[in-house]
Enzyme design. Sequence first.
Site, PDB file in Angstrom:
ATOM      1  N   HIS A  16       0.837  -1.199   0.000  1.00 35.60           N
ATOM      2  CA  HIS A  16       0.000   0.000   0.000  1.00 35.60           C
ATOM      3  C   HIS A  16       0.868   1.243   0.000  1.00 35.60           C
ATOM      4  O   HIS A  16       1.775   1.383   0.814  1.00 35.60           O
ATOM      5  CB  HIS A  16      -0.914   0.009   1.225  1.00 35.60           C
ATOM      6  CG  HIS A  16      -1.866   1.164   1.228  1.00 35.60           C
ATOM      7  ND1 HIS A  16      -1.877   2.129   2.211  1.00 35.60           N
ATOM      8  CD2 HIS A  16      -2.830   1.537   0.337  1.00 35.60           C
ATOM      9  CE1 HIS A  16      -2.821   3.019   1.940  1.00 35.60           C
ATOM     10  NE2 HIS A  16      -3.402   2.695   0.812  1.00 35.60           N
ATOM     11  N   HIS A  17       0.581   2.132  -0.951  1.00 34.27           N
ATOM     12  CA  HIS A  17       1.284   3.404  -1.063  1.00 34.27           C
ATOM     13  C   HIS A  17       0.273   4.539  -1.074  1.00 34.27           C
ATOM     14  O   HIS A  17      -0.270   4.889  -2.132  1.00 34.27           O
ATOM     15  CB  HIS A  17       2.113   3.457  -2.357  1.00 34.27           C
ATOM     16  CG  HIS A  17       3.324   2.587  -2.347  1.00 34.27           C
ATOM     17  ND1 HIS A  17       4.032   2.286  -3.498  1.00 34.27           N
ATOM     18  CD2 HIS A  17       3.969   1.950  -1.328  1.00 34.27           C
ATOM     19  CE1 HIS A  17       5.054   1.504  -3.191  1.00 34.27           C
ATOM     20  NE2 HIS A  17       5.032   1.280  -1.886  1.00 34.27           N
ATOM     21  N   GLU A  18      -0.028   5.095   0.076  1.00 34.43           N
ATOM     22  CA  GLU A  18      -0.842   6.308   0.134  1.00 34.43           C
ATOM     23  C   GLU A  18       0.090   7.506   0.011  1.00 34.43           C
ATOM     24  O   GLU A  18       1.092   7.596   0.720  1.00 34.43           O
ATOM     25  CB  GLU A  18      -1.633   6.376   1.432  1.00 34.43           C
ATOM     26  CG  GLU A  18      -2.398   7.683   1.627  1.00 34.43           C
ATOM     27  CD  GLU A  18      -3.349   7.998   0.488  1.00 34.43           C
ATOM     28  OE1 GLU A  18      -3.201   9.069  -0.128  1.00 34.43           O
ATOM     29  OE2 GLU A  18      -4.230   7.147   0.206  1.00 34.43           O
TER      30      GLU A  18
ATOM     31  N   HIS B 127      -6.233   4.034  -6.478  1.00 30.43           N
ATOM     32  CA  HIS B 127      -7.340   4.766  -5.863  1.00 30.43           C
ATOM     33  C   HIS B 127      -7.113   6.272  -6.001  1.00 30.43           C
ATOM     34  O   HIS B 127      -5.995   6.735  -6.117  1.00 30.43           O
ATOM     35  CB  HIS B 127      -7.488   4.384  -4.395  1.00 30.43           C
ATOM     36  CG  HIS B 127      -8.194   3.080  -4.210  1.00 30.43           C
ATOM     37  ND1 HIS B 127      -9.225   2.904  -3.305  1.00 30.43           N
ATOM     38  CD2 HIS B 127      -8.051   1.889  -4.834  1.00 30.43           C
ATOM     39  CE1 HIS B 127      -9.666   1.664  -3.367  1.00 30.43           C
ATOM     40  NE2 HIS B 127      -8.962   1.019  -4.279  1.00 30.43           N
ATOM     41  N   GLU B 128      -8.224   7.013  -5.997  1.00 29.51           N
ATOM     42  CA  GLU B 128      -8.202   8.452  -6.300  1.00 29.51           C
ATOM     43  C   GLU B 128      -7.476   8.694  -7.627  1.00 29.51           C
ATOM     44  O   GLU B 128      -6.518   9.447  -7.706  1.00 29.51           O
ATOM     45  CB  GLU B 128      -7.564   9.266  -5.169  1.00 29.51           C
ATOM     46  CG  GLU B 128      -8.331   9.249  -3.869  1.00 29.51           C
ATOM     47  CD  GLU B 128      -8.063   8.009  -3.026  1.00 29.51           C
ATOM     48  OE1 GLU B 128      -9.024   7.452  -2.449  1.00 29.51           O
ATOM     49  OE2 GLU B 128      -6.891   7.593  -2.963  1.00 29.51           O
TER      50      GLU B 128
ATOM     51  N   GLU C 203     -10.263   2.820  -8.464  1.00 29.31           N
ATOM     52  CA  GLU C 203     -11.432   3.268  -7.707  1.00 29.31           C
ATOM     53  C   GLU C 203     -12.164   4.296  -8.573  1.00 29.31           C
ATOM     54  O   GLU C 203     -12.837   3.934  -9.512  1.00 29.31           O
ATOM     55  CB  GLU C 203     -11.002   3.837  -6.367  1.00 29.31           C
ATOM     56  CG  GLU C 203     -12.160   4.065  -5.400  1.00 29.31           C
ATOM     57  CD  GLU C 203     -11.692   4.704  -4.110  1.00 29.31           C
ATOM     58  OE1 GLU C 203     -12.278   4.390  -3.057  1.00 29.31           O
ATOM     59  OE2 GLU C 203     -10.781   5.538  -4.134  1.00 29.31           O
TER      60      GLU C 203
ATOM     61  N   GLU D  58     -16.067   2.385   1.625  1.00 24.64           N
ATOM     62  CA  GLU D  58     -15.709   3.175   2.808  1.00 24.64           C
ATOM     63  C   GLU D  58     -16.703   4.291   3.104  1.00 24.64           C
ATOM     64  O   GLU D  58     -16.806   4.760   4.238  1.00 24.64           O
ATOM     65  CB  GLU D  58     -14.297   3.752   2.661  1.00 24.64           C
ATOM     66  CG  GLU D  58     -14.139   4.806   1.587  1.00 24.64           C
ATOM     67  CD  GLU D  58     -13.780   4.234   0.227  1.00 24.64           C
ATOM     68  OE1 GLU D  58     -13.279   4.989  -0.613  1.00 24.64           O
ATOM     69  OE2 GLU D  58     -13.999   3.023   0.014  1.00 24.64           O
TER      70      GLU D  58
END
Length: 456
Positions: free
Chosen positions: A232-234, A302-303, A321, A327
């Site tokens: 995971h890379h936010e 995502h985003e 996404e 969520e």
Amino acid sequence: KISNEITQFTFPFDNDVWSIPVHRDNSYYESTYKKSPMSKTDTINTPATFETKDKLFVAIHEAALTDFASMTLLKAKGNQYKSDLVPWRDGVKVYAQTPFNTPWRTIIVGTKPGDLVTSTLMLNLNEPSKIEDTSWIEPSKYIGIWWGMHLETFTWGQGPKHGATTANTKRYIDFAAEHGLDGVLVEGWNVGWDGDWTADGSSFSFTKPYSDFDLDEITSYAKKKNVRLIGHHETAGAAKHYESQLEEAFKLYNSKGVNAVKTGYVNKYLDKKEWHDGQYGVRHYRKVVETAAKYKIMIDNHEPVKGTGLQRTYPNLMTQEGARGQEYNAWSNDGGNTPEYLNTILFTRMLAGPLDYTPGNFGFDYKLPQGAKVQTTLAAQLALYVVLFSPLQMASDLPENYVGKPEFKFIKEVPCIWADTKPLDSKIGGYNTIARKDWNSENWYLGAITNDEARD
């Protein structure tokens, strides 16, 4: 410098359109699709889906958006929209050098909503795969340390409720192994989550784990259990900061046997100044996918910027996404995603490609300050695995909510990829019945969902 595009789409009637606004809620398409007459709209995103007065269904979108600004539709005079390119901060729409290729403008026309779903026009207008050996690109079904954060059971940052610990991750790996799931997503494993991470992503390290997360031990344990760790890379929108670490981050994951990464960009802007869906964002997202391919890593974005078929050229772009996902059923002030919304996105958002909605919620009795809830039945959560296509599918709930539930067997067995799709009966926003054939067998699966109206 390109300052404008004059493409126009003119209809003979003031038709109804299902659409979401441009940049009103955010810049990555997390809005609720609304049905309204064209005359009541302003600027809308694509894909936009129209039901015409002469009983046709029309979808306007684009294909092969690779180094250009994304197209939105600005309401013009009469029954007309004109292309409105998302600009850079300085007002320029596109920077380019000749020769260059613009994206395709696409129009799909059908006599029923399902005709839009089965069109391959967008994919066919993209270049063939640039990845010669695709044997490492595989569909996957996974669980993750994720929903617990939204329920406030866990935290992303350090502290007594930190979710991404070695012990907790092993517990999830054990559950995945026991139930035949391929992977475990872990959010909050890396340095940078403490404090208000959404305001500034420059503190994130994509190679340094927190002290209570032993990456070597976890990846070794997962391998023994025949389960893959999903990275995971936010970024919190700090695109340049992320790019500065891309090579090392993907090299690290590759060395640990991690071959899938979920990326995130939770911020209205990229680098505090540019839209996700402008040329700046388009270039960034493509760079991430290309670099990931170099290290044999699949991407769940995502985003994102909207899908326009890039997964044909880079099939390691597995899913995105770009919609209100599960969520929103935890913290959205409007109560969460409605059944009507779920019956709309197949014919709107999903015309842009696979959607990582993260279905599979079995626990409906949680209470959070915003009052949001999952507004579906258990049967509807199961049906979403057939209705909403994604080669990476998540069983999104807490592991304990699956224990002793016979319905969980369906999630474990339902395929992630399909050889054939047959939309059977549908009304956009009302109901949807779709049949899909498993890629690896002769089995067919039927998914049917409805809005809040009971149907026989």
